[in-house]
Design a protein around this motif. Structure first.
Motif, PDB file in Angstrom:
ATOM      1  N   ASP A 163       0.823  -1.210   0.000  1.00 61.87           N
ATOM      2  CA  ASP A 163       0.000   0.000   0.000  1.00 61.87           C
ATOM      3  C   ASP A 163       0.859   1.262   0.000  1.00 61.87           C
ATOM      4  OD1 ASP A 163      -2.366  -1.390  -0.103  1.00 61.87           O
ATOM      5  OD2 ASP A 163      -2.685  -1.368   2.071  1.00 61.87           O
ATOM      6  N   GLU A 164       1.960   1.262   0.757  1.00 64.08           N
ATOM      7  CA  GLU A 164       2.861   2.414   0.735  1.00 64.08           C
ATOM      8  C   GLU A 164       3.483   2.584  -0.649  1.00 64.08           C
ATOM      9  OE1 GLU A 164       5.787   2.259   3.816  1.00 64.08           O
ATOM     10  OE2 GLU A 164       4.311   2.256   5.439  1.00 64.08           O
TER      11      GLU A 164
ATOM     12  N   GLU B 277      -4.063  -3.439  -9.894  1.00 66.26           N
ATOM     13  CA  GLU B 277      -4.883  -4.560  -9.456  1.00 66.26           C
ATOM     14  C   GLU B 277      -4.251  -5.166  -8.201  1.00 66.26           C
ATOM     15  OE1 GLU B 277      -6.703  -6.171 -13.717  1.00 66.26           O
ATOM     16  OE2 GLU B 277      -5.038  -7.247 -12.779  1.00 66.26           O
ATOM     17  N   LYS B 278      -5.057  -5.361  -7.169  1.00 69.85           N
ATOM     18  CA  LYS B 278      -4.607  -6.007  -5.946  1.00 69.85           C
ATOM     19  C   LYS B 278      -5.394  -7.297  -5.759  1.00 69.85           C
ATOM     20  CE  LYS B 278      -4.111  -3.571  -2.209  1.00 69.85           C
ATOM     21  NZ  LYS B 278      -4.403  -2.623  -1.110  1.00 69.85           N
ATOM     22  N   GLY B 279      -4.766  -8.293  -5.122  1.00 69.12           N
ATOM     23  CA  GLY B 279      -5.458  -9.545  -4.894  1.00 69.12           C
ATOM     24  C   GLY B 279      -4.578 -10.548  -4.186  1.00 69.12           C
TER      25      GLY B 279
ATOM     26  N   LEU C 159       4.292  -6.783  -7.006  1.00 68.25           N
ATOM     27  CA  LEU C 159       4.791  -6.610  -5.641  1.00 68.25           C
ATOM     28  C   LEU C 159       4.064  -7.527  -4.671  1.00 68.25           C
ATOM     29  CD1 LEU C 159       3.789  -3.555  -6.916  1.00 68.25           C
ATOM     30  CD2 LEU C 159       5.426  -2.807  -5.207  1.00 68.25           C
ATOM     31  N   ALA C 160       4.729  -7.806  -3.555  1.00 65.52           N
ATOM     32  CA  ALA C 160       4.095  -8.459  -2.403  1.00 65.52           C
ATOM     33  C   ALA C 160       4.839  -8.018  -1.155  1.00 65.52           C
ATOM     34  CB  ALA C 160       4.115  -9.982  -2.525  1.00 65.52           C
TER      35      ALA C 160
ATOM     36  N   GLY D   5       1.167 -10.452   3.056  1.00 65.08           N
ATOM     37  CA  GLY D   5       0.500 -11.267   2.048  1.00 65.08           C
ATOM     38  C   GLY D   5      -0.259 -10.468   1.015  1.00 65.08           C
ATOM     39  N   THR D   6      -0.183  -9.155   1.051  1.00 68.58           N
ATOM     40  CA  THR D   6      -0.797  -8.314   0.025  1.00 68.58           C
ATOM     41  C   THR D   6       0.028  -8.389  -1.254  1.00 68.58           C
ATOM     42  OG1 THR D   6      -1.643  -6.790   1.690  1.00 68.58           O
ATOM     43  CG2 THR D   6      -1.516  -5.976  -0.566  1.00 68.58           C
TER      44      THR D   6
END
Length: 365
Positions: free
Chosen positions: A213-214, A252-254, A232-233, A237-238
């Protein structure tokens, strides 16, 4: 005894200010100055012969230099140290970092391309993973290194970057001590502008951001040169895939993310610039579709990731050329990397992942 063995290895430690870390490459990377000069000058001369560095290209480079000086003095200092250490003119070094952008701006120019297949999962047997096959010019075989950076500009503590001697920071991928890992893909695009070059942004993200997120906030707050994807991760676990335009993004995030060498989001897909006859461009969709079937549909581990990245199209029905061997266009898979966010470590293999030996690099030395 584990099924997947990797020989412990020690990264090249670069410590101090950005200038000092850049200057130390020549002394510590174990690559001859002539080899680095050949790799850089050879591609710059190829670009010049292809007409990329004409009046328009030169104006763009000067605008980029002014932008970097105003917005990222740490990278300016690191580039100066690298140029001095290896005896490469700073102008050539700066142009070398921008060759893929110059190639897009000069539609139809012939110069070798870089590719890459990348993916990330937020949960596996070995925690969050970020994975990349690096497809690039064979001139970078032998000059790739795993660098461990520490210095006053790195607010996250330390960062390990896979790159090439003669290039700054995260010139391919990296992970920091907070467990944030990122990898990139080249994407040819018809929308370039003056702004953050992808490689320079990757380094600053690792130096200043602790979470996905940052990192997304960092990207969204800045103007970019455009072209390329980031996957990225982080330790939580994002995962995310970010498509970089100039003034626009696709994010896109998941639970899992993956990209190859084109944009896929509705916001960015019309910016693709694909070259007919280029092997990387022509198999990008095949590799993306393969990753779309594979990545979100199984339980992964470091060992399973290594097996996947050694896949060839000829391995069977429905397979794809993630592991690309030398061809007439000069691009090939020159390395593979698997980052573990939980332990801030990486498995690295130079050459084609179907035929090499993996090494394990830890954040401590």
């Amino acid at each position: 005894m584990p099924l997947f063995n990797a020989a412990p290895a020690v990264p090249v430690l670069l410590s101090g200010s950005p200038y000092e870390r850049g200057r130390a490459q020549a002394a510590k990377a174990g690559v001859s100055e002539s080899q680095v000069r050949t790799a850089i000058r050879g591609r710059v001369e190829e670009a010049r012969a292809a007409g990329l560095i004409d009046a328009d290209g030169s104006r763009y480079i000067e605008a980029q230099r002014a932008f970097l000086t105003a917005n990222d003095p740490d990278t300016v200092a690191e580039l100066a140290g690298i140029a001095e250490g290896f005896g490469v003119p700073e102008d050539d070094l700066f142009v070398h970092q921008h060759l893929t952008v110059l190639r897009d701006l000069k539609t139809g120019a012939h110069i070798d391309t870089d590719g890459c297949s990348t993916w990330a999962v937020g949960d596996s047997e070995d925690g969050p993973l970020v994975v990349k096959n690096r497809d690039f010019s064979g001139t970078h075989l032998g000059v790739q290194r795993v660098f461990l950076h520490q210095g006053p500009d790195i607010a996250t503590g330390r960062m390990i970057c896979v790159g090439s001697a003669g290039s700054p920071g995260a010139y391919s991928s990296g992970i920091n001590a907070a467990g944030l890992a990122l990898v990139d893909n080249h994407v040819g695009t018809n929308h370039h502008g003056v702004g953050w070059l992808r490689y320079f942004a990757m380094t600053r993200i690792l130096a200043t951001c602790r979470t996905v997120d940052e990192a997304i906030s960092f990207i969204a707050a800045r103007r970019h040169a455009g072209g390329g994807n980031l996957v990225l991760a982080d330790r939580s676990g994002t995962t995310a895939a970010v498509e970089l335009g100039t003034g626009s993004f696709g994010i896109e995030k998941g639970a899992a993310s993956w990209r190859t060498n084109h944009f896929v989001t509705a916001n960015m897909a019309d910016g693709n610039l694909l070259e007919h006859g280029d092997r990387i461009d022509e198999n990008s969709s095949i590799r993306f579709d393969f990753l779309s079937r594979m990545v979100p549909n199984r339980r992964w581990s470091v060992e399973a990731a290594a097996d996947l990245m050694a896949t060839h199209a000829e391995d069977g029905p429905g397979m794809a050329p993630l592991c690309q061997h030398p061809d007439h266009d000069g691009s090939q898979t020159i390395s593979s990397v698997i980052y573990r966010c939980d332990s801030a470590s990486l498995h690295f293999l130079e050459g084609n992942p179907c035929s090499g030996e993996w090494q394990l690099f830890e954040m401590t030395v």
